[in-house]
Motif scaffolding. Structure first.
Motif: not given
Length: 281
Positions: A189-193, A207-208, A219-220, A225-231
């Motif tokens: 849920n934190l990752a979604a936020c 996620c890690n 989900k993780a 994947a979305k976080a890695l794209i953002g980075l």
């Protein structure tokens, strides 16, 4: 208290020997003046003047106590006064409040923490009690997230995971499994936020934490994947996306992320090509 400068707190002299500060779950009595940020006399900018209001940090306190004011209280002791400046994302946001606060307005508070009853301590709780406590906070977080109050949800999920943040010392297998279950749900849920507010570094970390225990969590993997794209870590993101597509090639959300990844990779390739050309021209 916020790295993004969304809430600025100026604490005035601490009275007496009080030292304990409220955290989520604490019940407080506060008095405050709320005013629009800007020039001019306070009287002309003040839209709320309240004495002896009872609030629970992390509770449903209505529109009178915005997230930024709650966060400021966590830095105060009983009897202390503070001047607080709250940016709209921690205040009334893009909607404002009735005729008093316009869309995107910055708010100032002159607040005093009159009384404080400390939050329950989780240190002495049994694991089952901790689970119930965490699930209650997580439930409040879910309500806030669904209502679009992402930063409030983030704060509640962070508090929910705290009792199970470090679980290496739990020896009973059943207790450890319970702790891992609650912990992973909170981190998801934190990752979604974090995804919503584009805090990709913390999203990746959350996620890690899940994937350390549940390496196949879809989900993780998806949120990572979305976080890695953002980075900008496109190759790492590709690995997660390929795993997800291998499991379910028709997942529309994953297909959309794969398309975004390909687009960003093309842009990155073009930039690399231009740099290479300049180097050898």
């Amino acid at each position: 208290p916020n790295k993004d400068q969304g809430v600025l707190v100026e604490l005035f002299a601490k009275p007496g020997s009080a030292w304990e500060k409220p955290k989520i779950g604490a019940k407080c009595v506060i008095s405050f003046k709320a005013m629009l940020h800007g020039d001019g006399p306070q009287e002309s900018r003040t839209f709320k003047d309240v004495s002896g209001m009872e609030v629970e940090l992390g509770g449903n306190n209505g529109g009178d106590v915005v997230l930024g004011l709650e966060q400021a209280l966590e830095y105060m002791v009983t009897g202390q006064t503070a001047h607080v400046v709250v940016q709209p994302e921690y205040g009334y946001g893009k909607d404002g409040m009735q005729d008093w606060v316009g869309p995107g307005d910055v708010i100032e508070y002159h607040v005093t923490l009159d009384k404080m009853e400390a939050a329950p301590s989780t240190y002495q709780m049994l694991n089952l009690e901790k689970k119930e406590y965490c699930n209650a906070l997580k439930g409040r977080g879910n309500e806030a997230f669904k209502a679009g109050h992402v930063r409030r949800a983030l704060r509640l999920y962070s508090a929910a995971v705290e009792p199970f943040k470090y679980i290496d010392g739990i020896t009973d297998p059943n207790d450890k499994a319970t702790a891992q279950e609650v912990r992973s749900a909170c981190y998801l849920n934190l990752a979604a936020c974090y995804d919503k507010i584009q805090d990709h570094a913390n999203g990746l970390s959350a996620c890690n934490k899940v994937l350390e225990v549940h390496s196949d969590s879809k989900k993780a993997l998806f949120r990572r994947a979305k976080a890695l794209i953002g980075l900008g870590r496109l190759l790492d993101a590709k690995t997660d996306v390929e795993r997800l597509l291998l499991d379910d090639p028709g997942d529309k959300a994953v297909v959309a992320v794969a398309a975004e990844l390909r687009k960003k990779q093309r842009v990155a390739d073009e930039q690399d090509k231009k740099i290479f050309t300049k180097m050898f021209s």
